[in-house]
Design a protein around this motif. Structure first.
Motif, mmCIF file in Angstrom:
data_model
loop_
_atom_site.group_PDB
_atom_site.id
_atom_site.type_symbol
_atom_site.label_atom_id
_atom_site.label_comp_id
_atom_site.label_asym_id
_atom_site.label_seq_id
_atom_site.Cartn_x
_atom_site.Cartn_y
_atom_site.Cartn_z
ATOM 1 N N ASP A 74 1.685 -7.018 3.627
ATOM 2 C CA ASP A 74 0.288 -5.935 3.582
ATOM 3 C C ASP A 74 0.119 -5.743 4.832
ATOM 4 O OD1 ASP A 74 0.545 -6.146 0.753
ATOM 5 O OD2 ASP A 74 -1.599 -7.395 0.318
ATOM 6 N N GLU A 75 0.335 -6.499 5.329
ATOM 7 C CA GLU A 75 -0.302 -5.950 7.351
ATOM 8 C C GLU A 75 0.772 -5.615 8.596
ATOM 9 O OE1 GLU A 75 -3.205 -6.563 8.361
ATOM 10 O OE2 GLU A 75 -3.440 -7.292 6.025
ATOM 11 N N LYS A 76 0.742 -5.221 8.547
ATOM 12 C CA LYS A 76 1.933 -3.231 9.566
ATOM 13 C C LYS A 76 2.480 -5.063 10.395
ATOM 14 C CE LYS A 76 3.083 -0.020 12.509
ATOM 15 N NZ LYS A 76 2.257 1.587 12.621
ATOM 16 N N ASP A 77 1.859 -5.509 10.938
ATOM 17 C CA ASP A 77 2.527 -6.717 11.584
ATOM 18 C C ASP A 77 2.460 -7.888 11.052
ATOM 19 O OD1 ASP A 77 1.736 -4.672 13.844
ATOM 20 O OD2 ASP A 77 0.019 -5.288 14.414
ATOM 21 N N GLY A 82 4.456 -3.879 6.438
ATOM 22 C CA GLY A 82 3.016 -3.521 5.721
ATOM 23 C C GLY A 82 3.998 -2.868 4.906
ATOM 24 N N VAL A 83 5.121 -3.564 3.856
ATOM 25 C CA VAL A 83 5.772 -2.251 2.895
ATOM 26 C C VAL A 83 4.991 -2.135 1.322
ATOM 27 C CG1 VAL A 83 7.451 -1.544 4.451
ATOM 28 C CG2 VAL A 83 7.273 -3.717 3.032
ATOM 29 N N GLY A 84 4.366 -3.916 1.656
ATOM 30 C CA GLY A 84 4.078 -3.957 0.431
ATOM 31 C C GLY A 84 5.405 -4.174 -0.726
ATOM 32 N N ILE A 85 5.092 -5.464 -1.575
ATOM 33 C CA ILE A 85 5.654 -5.954 -2.752
ATOM 34 C C ILE A 85 7.187 -4.864 -3.132
ATOM 35 C CG2 ILE A 85 4.707 -5.714 -5.019
ATOM 36 C CD1 ILE A 85 7.114 -8.487 -3.383
ATOM 37 N N ASP A 86 6.262 -3.221 -3.304
ATOM 38 C CA ASP A 86 6.682 -2.558 -3.964
ATOM 39 C C ASP A 86 8.041 -1.963 -2.741
ATOM 40 O OD1 ASP A 86 6.768 -2.128 -6.687
ATOM 41 O OD2 ASP A 86 4.921 -1.065 -6.191
ATOM 42 N N SER A 106 4.188 -3.310 -10.396
ATOM 43 C CA SER A 106 4.223 -4.409 -10.214
ATOM 44 C C SER A 106 3.347 -5.791 -10.302
ATOM 45 C CB SER A 106 5.222 -4.695 -8.807
ATOM 46 O OG SER A 106 6.338 -3.512 -8.990
ATOM 47 N N PHE A 107 3.765 -7.419 -10.172
ATOM 48 C CA PHE A 107 2.733 -7.987 -9.682
ATOM 49 C C PHE A 107 3.212 -9.368 -9.407
ATOM 50 C CE2 PHE A 107 0.784 -12.396 -11.078
ATOM 51 C CZ PHE A 107 0.088 -12.662 -11.221
#
Length: 134
Positions: A74-77, A82-86, A106-107
């Motif tokens: 989740d974090e950009k750095d 930061g793109v997330g699981i999807d 998604s889980f």
């Protein structure tokens, strides 16, 4: 309710034998009964790629376990930017989209080895299933 998270099996299979997984995808994704066409038309084959899937009445859900903490996604750095699981699973989502399928939420369970929270993750997964499937 007893559940089995096959994402580990898929991840382990892909990690150990990526060429076999790629071969499987290549063989499955050319079957007319599964794919249909690639969606392009003879009149203008430069547009419409990926829109010919015939499984348009099907949905799928990705469930995965990671040793990485949620912040890594989740974090950009952090590691995944930061793109997330999807975002990490974008190629998998695109493969299902090519078939015509629609995604369900998604889980993801995180820190499963270094900071496991099995009871909390199991509770979240059951809540996720209830929310998605009613």
């Amino acid at each position: 309710m007893k559940t089995f998270d096959c994402s580990y099996v898929v991840q382990d299979f892909v990690r150990r034998s990526p060429w076999q997984f790629k071969k499987y995808q290549d063989e499955v994704f050319v079957q007319p009964g599964i794919v249909g066409t690639d969606g392009r038309h003879h009149g203008d084959p430069s547009v419409g790629y990926g829109t010919g899937g015939i499984l348009t009445d099907k949905k799928y859900m990705l469930s995965s376990t990671w040793n990485a903490p949620k912040a890594a996604f989740d974090e950009k750095d952090d590691f995944f930017g930061g793109v997330g699981i999807d975002g990490v699973f974008l190629p998998v989502h695109k493969a299902f989209q090519f078939l015509g399928m629609k995604p369900l939420p998604s889980f993801m369970a995180n820190d499963v080895l270094k900071n496991p929270t099995l009871e909390e993750d199991t509770k979240r997964f059951k809540e996720h299933l209830k929310k998605v499937f009613g």
